[in-house]
Scaffold this active site. Sequence first.
Site, PDB file in Angstrom:
ATOM      1  N   SER A 124      24.318  11.261  47.918  1.00 34.96           N
ATOM      2  CA  SER A 124      25.698  11.682  47.705  1.00 34.96           C
ATOM      3  C   SER A 124      26.135  11.364  46.273  1.00 34.96           C
ATOM      4  O   SER A 124      25.568  11.898  45.331  1.00 34.96           O
ATOM      5  CB  SER A 124      26.599  11.026  48.761  1.00 34.96           C
ATOM      6  OG  SER A 124      27.862  11.634  48.815  1.00 34.96           O
ATOM      7  N   ASP A 207      25.660  19.830  56.664  1.00 37.27           N
ATOM      8  CA  ASP A 207      26.499  19.019  55.780  1.00 37.27           C
ATOM      9  C   ASP A 207      27.673  19.868  55.293  1.00 37.27           C
ATOM     10  O   ASP A 207      27.457  20.964  54.765  1.00 37.27           O
ATOM     11  CB  ASP A 207      25.664  18.532  54.586  1.00 37.27           C
ATOM     12  CG  ASP A 207      26.355  17.457  53.766  1.00 37.27           C
ATOM     13  OD1 ASP A 207      27.593  17.569  53.563  1.00 37.27           O
ATOM     14  OD2 ASP A 207      25.667  16.532  53.312  1.00 37.27           O
ATOM     15  N   HIS A 235      25.666  14.971  56.716  1.00 32.86           N
ATOM     16  CA  HIS A 235      25.744  14.202  55.471  1.00 32.86           C
ATOM     17  C   HIS A 235      25.257  12.773  55.718  1.00 32.86           C
ATOM     18  O   HIS A 235      26.040  11.835  55.902  1.00 32.86           O
ATOM     19  CB  HIS A 235      27.188  14.193  54.960  1.00 32.86           C
ATOM     20  CG  HIS A 235      27.318  13.679  53.549  1.00 32.86           C
ATOM     21  ND1 HIS A 235      26.839  14.380  52.460  1.00 32.86           N
ATOM     22  CD2 HIS A 235      27.857  12.545  53.061  1.00 32.86           C
ATOM     23  CE1 HIS A 235      27.096  13.698  51.365  1.00 32.86           C
ATOM     24  NE2 HIS A 235      27.710  12.580  51.703  1.00 32.86           N
TER      25      HIS A 235
END
Length: 262
Positions: A124, A207, A235
Amino acid sequence: MSTPSISRSHTPVPEEQTRHLPRILCLHGGGTTAEIFRLQSRALIKHLPAFRLVFADGPFFCDPGPGVIPVYQDCAPFRRWLRWLPEHAPIDNEAAVEEVKYAIETCKSEDEGDGPWVGLLGFSQGAKLASSLLYDQQILGERGLPVETEYKFAVLLAGRHPLVSLGPYSKSAACVSAGDISEGHVFDGESPHVLRIPTIHVHGLTDPGLDKHRKMMRQYHDAKTVTVLEWDGAHRVPIKTADLEPIVKEIYRVAREQGVNV
């Protein structure tokens, strides 16, 4: 040399036995910690016995990120590398870069391993930073300037656009400054900043940020040096053997192609 096989019975290499292995610096997502990322990556660590994975803590404190509570509530205080919300305290760009690089260098200097630092692994926000660090290394080298790192590749798990400017040579509308809020940054043109050091992009097909992850890959990475792997997940860091197997295979392949002895 063949890639070590992946199986559910594969056990991690004891810490003391990894000290001489090539090292990968691991950068956590926003609102987590190095320890949380280590726990999230435990299955991946198990299946990369030829590397020493070292996890760094971001320099800035913040509220927990999505999905962190309640599972990791005892891992506070939570941290971030960059600003993405208005409530994150303002900081000028140079100070932000200094804080990020100091946190990374402190982690690297305190690690007891002595193998070469060969790669980056980010999730991320950490993936966004990993790509940005790699690009900073590339552009300094292209200009014949001193380069302090020799990373050969990066593994980017759910990294979203844009690239972050970590020095004077990447300041443009295509990149967000290190002290600015990255969320909501808009740039739809052709980026003058294109990373050519090999990257492995891992995208979860469920995601919510998938489009932004693909945009990051297309706009800021040379298609000739990109490997993209998409899996049926959200995610998070993949943990199932079936999802990990192609990721591990590509990490070993890219590392060997770049001269890493694994």
